[in-house]
Write an enzyme that holds these catalytic residues in place. Structure first.
Site, PDB file in Angstrom:
ATOM      1  N   GLU A 286      -5.379 -32.201  -4.437  1.00 15.03           N
ATOM      2  CA  GLU A 286      -6.591 -31.962  -5.230  1.00 15.03           C
ATOM      3  C   GLU A 286      -6.321 -30.843  -6.221  1.00 15.03           C
ATOM      4  OE1 GLU A 286      -8.047 -30.653  -1.407  1.00 15.03           O
ATOM      5  OE2 GLU A 286      -9.151 -29.036  -2.399  1.00 15.03           O
TER       6      GLU A 286
ATOM      7  N   LYS B 150      -6.285 -27.371  -8.131  1.00 12.89           N
ATOM      8  CA  LYS B 150      -6.499 -25.976  -7.744  1.00 12.89           C
ATOM      9  C   LYS B 150      -7.374 -25.372  -8.839  1.00 12.89           C
ATOM     10  CE  LYS B 150      -4.170 -21.791  -6.264  1.00 12.89           C
ATOM     11  NZ  LYS B 150      -4.838 -20.834  -7.132  1.00 12.89           N
TER      12      LYS B 150
ATOM     13  N   TYR C 253     -14.088 -26.848  -0.929  1.00 13.91           N
ATOM     14  CA  TYR C 253     -12.806 -27.467  -0.556  1.00 13.91           C
ATOM     15  C   TYR C 253     -12.278 -27.023   0.808  1.00 13.91           C
ATOM     16  CZ  TYR C 253     -11.310 -23.089  -2.730  1.00 13.91           C
ATOM     17  OH  TYR C 253     -11.180 -21.767  -3.071  1.00 13.91           O
TER      18      TYR C 253
ATOM     19  N   CYS D  71      16.718  12.248 -15.123  1.00 15.52           N
ATOM     20  CA  CYS D  71      15.316  11.902 -14.926  1.00 15.52           C
ATOM     21  C   CYS D  71      14.485  12.433 -16.094  1.00 15.52           C
ATOM     22  CB  CYS D  71      14.839  12.507 -13.608  1.00 15.52           C
ATOM     23  SG  CYS D  71      13.072  12.334 -13.364  1.00 15.52           S
TER      24      CYS D  71
ATOM     25  N   CYS E 231      12.115  15.365 -14.600  1.00 16.63           N
ATOM     26  CA  CYS E 231      12.542  16.677 -14.070  1.00 16.63           C
ATOM     27  C   CYS E 231      13.937  17.057 -14.537  1.00 16.63           C
ATOM     28  CB  CYS E 231      12.477  16.689 -12.544  1.00 16.63           C
ATOM     29  SG  CYS E 231      13.779  15.721 -11.754  1.00 16.63           S
TER      30      CYS E 231
ATOM     31  N   CYS F  22      11.202  16.932  -8.124  1.00 21.67           N
ATOM     32  CA  CYS F  22      10.816  16.082  -9.260  1.00 21.67           C
ATOM     33  C   CYS F  22       9.299  15.882  -9.217  1.00 21.67           C
ATOM     34  CB  CYS F  22      11.508  14.726  -9.190  1.00 21.67           C
ATOM     35  SG  CYS F  22      10.912  13.602 -10.483  1.00 21.67           S
TER      36      CYS F  22
END
Ligand code: IVH
Length: 708
Positions: free
Chosen positions: A126, A128, A236, A429, A432, A453
């Site tokens: 069926e 969706k 359903y 990074c 930091c 950090c």
């Protein structure tokens, strides 16, 4: 998705990183979709993320996260409606994306049930419906409650609104005394268009698509507004029933139709996979002219007795699957690449895009996964996108599936600006400045700053207060960011949350005098924090955010040790990764070596340990409550199955034993309580008898668990 590193090529580290990334993306998307009604990516993209997650979990079961998206249905209810605890959990559906997935679905069901390929097995197929699910509870024929799915366990009470939807009967005749009908609320294309025109005329918010319009309309606090919105409903499925509706799915749906519910006219019963696929194609062809949105076809085992035997995985039935239509794509310009730093230090590149509409949703961000992905390489040094790298200024193809973070799938180098430079992934990074290191075999580069950090520390704190962790009302991500940098009341570690009030008091109660605050909000925050001093063991452990230790694992560990102090003693004694405490930790079903090492290491790490100890001193940690399997004769027992089982497959036997609170193990040891031995049992039966372990045959076992 074809440009991602194929799951089969992922190393364990890359897979782990990928699962973390997917959990993050999916959770963010869930919130945007379910809580904010403002998804920024399509269903197909969402499904693709979930599928990749499931594929990786299948390949690396030991890496499955405790907060795995596979175990989560939606997101939590929005504030404003009262909550409804569903009598029967509202489930989600697993997905199939191609014919092979559908064939696999049929095969896996046959395997689970032990059916030959030649044995007839019917399925319903069926459409969706692309709306939002609703559960309608009738008692003695009267509609008494309507609720949204929410997180599957707790939804929102939208009864007053549901009563305004003309497809929903207020009364039903000749129905079971308790009848929960489930289905989809949706809006037709025509009504959607009219609604948006009306909204625009009134200068009100317009909706991105019919699904959002339906969700926004159903979740109106004023039912009059819902009434003015043309919502529809297809039934359903069902939840709690005082008596069965029928013997098969198709008859049950017919029964619902007779009771006065709208059911979808394109529902068919199919006898073979090829019939299912041809019904899928027929529905796909009709898609454009149906007048409402659908995003795939749902197949369900027709025989309800078989559905009952197949049962559920954590959030999806084994007996149903959604075969999704393909995803949507669009081209746009990549304006910038930003790097986000996560809780575990992972540097994740994010594409900032010139906004583009993909399948009705405006997309301006997309994930770029990791540095290899940008460079056009996979984790093993092979190429993706034929080796084409992605540069700022490029035209990129955005892929949106499901309702989460979109993905950049392709790049058109013929349109590349002449001055476009290859992207240089940062080696430090951006938050930091610490080195960002990529470990051997890891797809992800990570900041080595640890708690120095700020990005990692803030993300860890956000995790600590998140919904599945401490869930402190009024202390969410935004407030964490504020307090982290607060000159008077800094919150740098979890313990600082619980000393906030005391510090504020010695600081002349300044918080109450701040802009945006006041005595009342400060008081509310102190109350909310105090309320969470009493915390279940499992939640506390999850909140600590130890790598690899997710929600499910935290609960398993808590259930195993019962008391925090016992756990702490054991994990401390296991510091050298050996000895009985180490073996005990590894012996917990669901705790692998990687997780156990992470756990033990973080408790052995001085700074981290003192931070945990200081926190625990502020708390009243509740012993773990074991799941309620009272009345189960096998709860807490370790069971081993061996030999041939004749009444059910091994998978079914295991699933059933576990649902009754038993632990199923693959090998016999002193810890084994029961050996279930079928014909052909060999060395395990011998070992069990040597150890004096109770041995049952299959019938005796079924008698014991009451299903003979
Ligand atoms: S059956 C236990 N049938 O799809 C399974 N669901 O992705 C219950 N949906 O939560 C669901 N059309 O909101 C089913 N014909 C259909 C559906 C359908 C749409 C929705 C439903 C469900 C979601 C899962």
């Amino acid at each position: 998705m074809s440009d991602l590193i194929p799951v089969n090529d992922l190393t364990e580290n890359a897979a782990r990183a990928e699962l973390a990334r997917l959990a993050d993306l999916i959770s963010r998307a869930n919130t945007l979709y379910h809580v904010d009604d403002a998804p920024d990516i399509s269903d197909a993209e969402y499904d693709a993320l979930k599928r990749r997650n499931a594929d990786i979990e299948a390949q690396f079961p030991q890496l499955k996260r405790s907060d795995s998206p596979s175990d989560q249905v939606g997101a939590r209810p929005a504030e404003g409606f009262s909550k409804v605890v569903h009598a029967v959990r509202m489930m989600s559906l697993g997905n199939a994306f191609n014919d092979e997935d559908v064939a696999d679905f049929d095969r896996s069901i046959r395997k689970y049930l032990g059916l030959e390929t030649s044995t007839p097995l019917e399925f319903t197929a069926e459409p969706k419906i692309d709306g939002l699910s609703l559960s309608l509870r009738y008692e003695q024929g009267k509609l008494v409650q309507a609720s949204t799915r929410g997180d599957g366990e707790v939804g929102e009470n939208v009864t007053a609104n549901a009563l305004t939807i003309s497809d929903i009967p207020h009364n039903v005749e000749n129905a079971p005394d308790v009848l929960e009908v489930r289905g989809e609320v949706y809006m037709s294309h025509e009504d959607f268009k009219k609604l948006n025109e009306r909204q625009a005329e009134l200068g009100e918010k317009t909706f991105a698509n019919p699904r959002n319009a339906a969700a926004g309309s159903l979740r109106q606090l004023d039912p009059k507004i819902t009434h003015s919105r043309p919502l529809r409903f297809f039934a359903y499925a069902w939840g709690e029933l005082s008596e069965p509706l029928a013997d098969t799915q198709s008859e049950a749906i017919e029964r619902l139709a007779k009771l006065g519910f709208s059911t979808n006219p394109l529902t068919a019963v199919c006898e073979t996979t090829s019939e299912m696929l041809s019904h899928y194609r027929s529905i796909e062809e009709q898609r454009a002219t149906l007048g409402y949105d659908i995003d795939g076809v749902v197949y369900k085992v027709n025989d309800l007795a078989l559905q009952a035997r197949l049962g559920f995985r954590s959030t999806t039935p084994r007996w149903a699957i959604a075969h999704k239509f393909p995803a949507e794509l669009a081209w746009t310009r990549l304006e910038a690449i930003d790097i986000q730093v996560g809780r575990t230090g992972a540097l994740s590149p994010v594409a900032r895009l010139h906004p583009v509409t993909v399948g009705g949703v405006v997309v301006s961000n997309a994930t770029l996964h990791n540095e290899d992905y940008i460079a056009g390489r996979d984790a093993k040094g092979g190429t993706i996108r034929d080796g084409k790298d992605i540069r700022v200024g490029d035209w990129v193809q955005v892929y949106r599936a499901g309702d989460v973070i979109p993905k950049v799938a392709d790049v058109d180098i013929s349109k590349r600006p002449e001055d476009a430079e290859p992207y240089v992934f940062p080696m430090s990074c951006p938050e930091c400045g610490s080195d960002a290191v990529r470990e051997e075999g890891d797809a992800v580069r990570r900041c080595t700053g640890g708690i120095i950090c700020p990005a990692q520390a803030v993300e860890k704190l956000k995790h600590f207060v998140s919904r599945k962790a401490f869930d402190i009302e009024g202390l969410g991500a935004k407030q964490i960011e504020m307090f982290y940098d607060d000159p008077d009341l800094p919150v740098r570690a979890p313990v600082d949350i619980f000393t906030l009030q005391g510090r504020d008091a010695t600081n002349l109660n300044k918080l109450a005098n701040r802009k945006g605050w006041g005595a009342q909000s400060a008081g509310n925050l102190w109350d909310a924090i105090d309320e969470k001093r009493k915390i279940p063991f499992g939640r506390l452990l999850f909140a600590l955010g130890i790598r690899h230790v997710g929600e499910a694992a935290s609960n398993l560990i808590a259930n195993h040790y019962g008391a925090w102090s016992d756990f702490e003693r054991a994990v401390t004694a296991a510091a050298n990764f050996e000895g009985p405490e180490w073996d005990e930790l590894l012996g917990i079903d669901g705790v692998g070596e990687v997780m156990a090492r992470a756990l033990v290491s973080s408790f052995a790490q001085e700074a981290e340990r003192s931070s945990i100890d200081a926190l625990v001193e502020q708390l009243d940690v509740q012993d773990a409550k074991r799941p309620d399997t009272s009345g189960s004769p096998v709860a807490g027992k370790t069971v081993v199955f061996t030999g041939t089982l004749e009444k059910m497959t091994r998978a079914e036997a295991k699933a059933r034993a576990e649902s009754l609170g038993a632990k199923v193990s693959g090998s016999v040891s002193k810890k084994t309580d029961i050996l279930v031995a079928g014909p052909g049992a060999g060395s395990k039966a011998k070992k069990a008898s040597d150890l004096g372990i109770k041995t049952l045959d299959e019938d005796e076992w079924l008698q014991l668990i009451g299903t003979a």
